[in-house]
Design an enzyme around this catalytic site. Structure first.
Site, PDB file in Angstrom:
ATOM      1  N   ARG A 120      90.887 -23.686  52.842  1.00 50.40           N
ATOM      2  CA  ARG A 120      91.859 -24.580  52.223  1.00 50.40           C
ATOM      3  C   ARG A 120      93.175 -24.527  52.996  1.00 50.40           C
ATOM      4  O   ARG A 120      93.603 -23.456  53.413  1.00 50.40           O
ATOM      5  CB  ARG A 120      92.142 -24.149  50.781  1.00 50.40           C
ATOM      6  CG  ARG A 120      90.949 -24.128  49.869  1.00 50.40           C
ATOM      7  CD  ARG A 120      91.347 -23.508  48.542  1.00 50.40           C
ATOM      8  NE  ARG A 120      90.244 -23.479  47.589  1.00 50.40           N
ATOM      9  CZ  ARG A 120      90.303 -22.903  46.396  1.00 50.40           C
ATOM     10  NH1 ARG A 120      91.430 -22.314  46.016  1.00 50.40           N
ATOM     11  NH2 ARG A 120      89.268 -22.919  45.590  1.00 50.40           N
ATOM     12  N   ASP A 133      97.146 -25.705  52.191  1.00 48.98           N
ATOM     13  CA  ASP A 133      97.965 -26.129  51.057  1.00 48.98           C
ATOM     14  C   ASP A 133      98.683 -27.441  51.354  1.00 48.98           C
ATOM     15  O   ASP A 133      98.639 -27.961  52.475  1.00 48.98           O
ATOM     16  CB  ASP A 133      98.985 -25.037  50.718  1.00 48.98           C
ATOM     17  CG  ASP A 133      98.331 -23.786  50.160  1.00 48.98           C
ATOM     18  OD1 ASP A 133      97.251 -23.902  49.553  1.00 48.98           O
ATOM     19  OD2 ASP A 133      98.901 -22.689  50.343  1.00 48.98           O
ATOM     20  N   TYR A 156      96.154 -19.119  62.763  1.00 53.45           N
ATOM     21  CA  TYR A 156      97.223 -19.994  62.294  1.00 53.45           C
ATOM     22  C   TYR A 156      98.450 -19.812  63.175  1.00 53.45           C
ATOM     23  O   TYR A 156      98.698 -18.725  63.702  1.00 53.45           O
ATOM     24  CB  TYR A 156      97.618 -19.657  60.857  1.00 53.45           C
ATOM     25  CG  TYR A 156      96.703 -20.204  59.787  1.00 53.45           C
ATOM     26  CD1 TYR A 156      96.962 -21.442  59.188  1.00 53.45           C
ATOM     27  CD2 TYR A 156      95.593 -19.485  59.363  1.00 53.45           C
ATOM     28  CE1 TYR A 156      96.142 -21.941  58.188  1.00 53.45           C
ATOM     29  CE2 TYR A 156      94.759 -19.980  58.359  1.00 53.45           C
ATOM     30  CZ  TYR A 156      95.043 -21.207  57.783  1.00 53.45           C
ATOM     31  OH  TYR A 156      94.225 -21.697  56.796  1.00 53.45           O
ATOM     32  N   ARG A 186     102.190 -17.820  54.890  1.00 51.07           N
ATOM     33  CA  ARG A 186     103.582 -18.160  54.565  1.00 51.07           C
ATOM     34  C   ARG A 186     104.304 -16.995  53.896  1.00 51.07           C
ATOM     35  O   ARG A 186     105.506 -16.809  54.083  1.00 51.07           O
ATOM     36  CB  ARG A 186     103.617 -19.412  53.692  1.00 51.07           C
ATOM     37  CG  ARG A 186     103.209 -20.671  54.475  1.00 51.07           C
ATOM     38  CD  ARG A 186     103.486 -21.926  53.697  1.00 51.07           C
ATOM     39  NE  ARG A 186     102.557 -22.109  52.604  1.00 51.07           N
ATOM     40  CZ  ARG A 186     102.860 -22.722  51.471  1.00 51.07           C
ATOM     41  NH1 ARG A 186     104.082 -23.170  51.259  1.00 51.07           N
ATOM     42  NH2 ARG A 186     101.946 -22.885  50.537  1.00 51.07           N
TER      43      ARG A 186
END
Length: 250
Positions: free
Chosen positions: A50, A52, A110, A196
């Site tokens: 997923r 966000d 990421y 994050r």
């Protein structure tokens, strides 16, 4: 027969990857276009993970099933013709019938971007930081992430995952311009909001609010409230997913 779709997208206009009841998602758009092209003779797509709301992907992988043998080049071209301009397919490849885009992924990477000087061309895909940061200290803290396994302190609360154990193999800040910095992190899996939250906590180290020992204590507490704020999603992008070559048939 099962196929992997490799795609990229600008997540600005979407409420994340996963289908939502009252919001537009990337998965929804993929399902709609794929079903239209294959006249409903296919399953919905299952993503490798997923992302966000507002988060981007330079590489996402999703799988779907169909009873028809497909030409991957043909389907790639047709999907790109009808998908929105902010979603692009790079290839469609045949895989083993039990291959799974999410569970067979061996590593994901990421990138998170920050910039330190006002720049209208960075604002959409990076977060501006207006105070000095000690990136050497931030990298020292980041390296500690490769030595631990429980990332509860960086996980969104009340998720449906059974474990918060992850194996981070790389975490590093790199300067890529006069005022642009990239944080790269690779792991076998990521928890919701994990990157994050990690970035937000490392920034607390960089501005001197947390020492390296404090950072280690945050990890040890296994408490999301102990970690730093979650950083904005627009500066985050999924950039790579690794699989074993044995699952590919094309």
């Amino acid at each position: 027969m099962r196929y992997f779709i490799y795609l990229s997208y600008d997540g600005t206009a979407y409420h994340g990857w996963q289908v939502q009841p009252n919001a537009v998602s990337v998965q929804q758009k993929m399902n709609e276009c794929l079903s239209k092209l294959l006249r409903g003779k296919c399953s919905d797509v299952t993503g490798a993970g997923r992302t966000d709301a507002g988060v981007h992907a330079h590489m996402m992988v999703a799988h779907f099933d169909t009873e028809e043998q497909l030409d991957g080049t043909w389907l790639t071209d047709k999907l790109n013709r009808i998908l929105p301009q902010d979603i692009a397919v790079s290839k469609v490849v045949r895989v083993l019938d039990d291959a799974h885009a999410r569970f067979d992924a061996k590593a994901r990477t990421y990138h998170y971007w920050i910039y330190t000087r006002k720049d209208p061309f960075n604002r959409q895909y990076a977060t501006r930081i207006t105070f000095p940061l000690d990136f050497q200290r931030m990298n020292e803290a980041a390296r500690y992430l490769t030595q631990v396994s429980d990332f509860t302190s960086f996980s969104k609360l009340h998720t449906d995952v059974k474990t918060n154990i992850c194996k981070v193999t790389h975490a590093e800040w790199t300067r890529v311009g006069d005022d642009l910095w990239q944080f790269e992190i690779t792991a076998d899996r990521f928890l919701r909001n994990m990157v994050r939250a990690v970035v937000g906590t490392l920034i607390e180290v960089g501005r001197g609010r947390l020492s390296i020992d404090d950072f280690k204590h945050v990890v040890a507490q296994k408490d999301r409230c102990a970690a730093g704020d979650s950083m904005p999603g627009n500066a985050l992008s999924l950039v790579d997913i690794k699989y074993e070559e044995e699952i590919f048939l094309d």
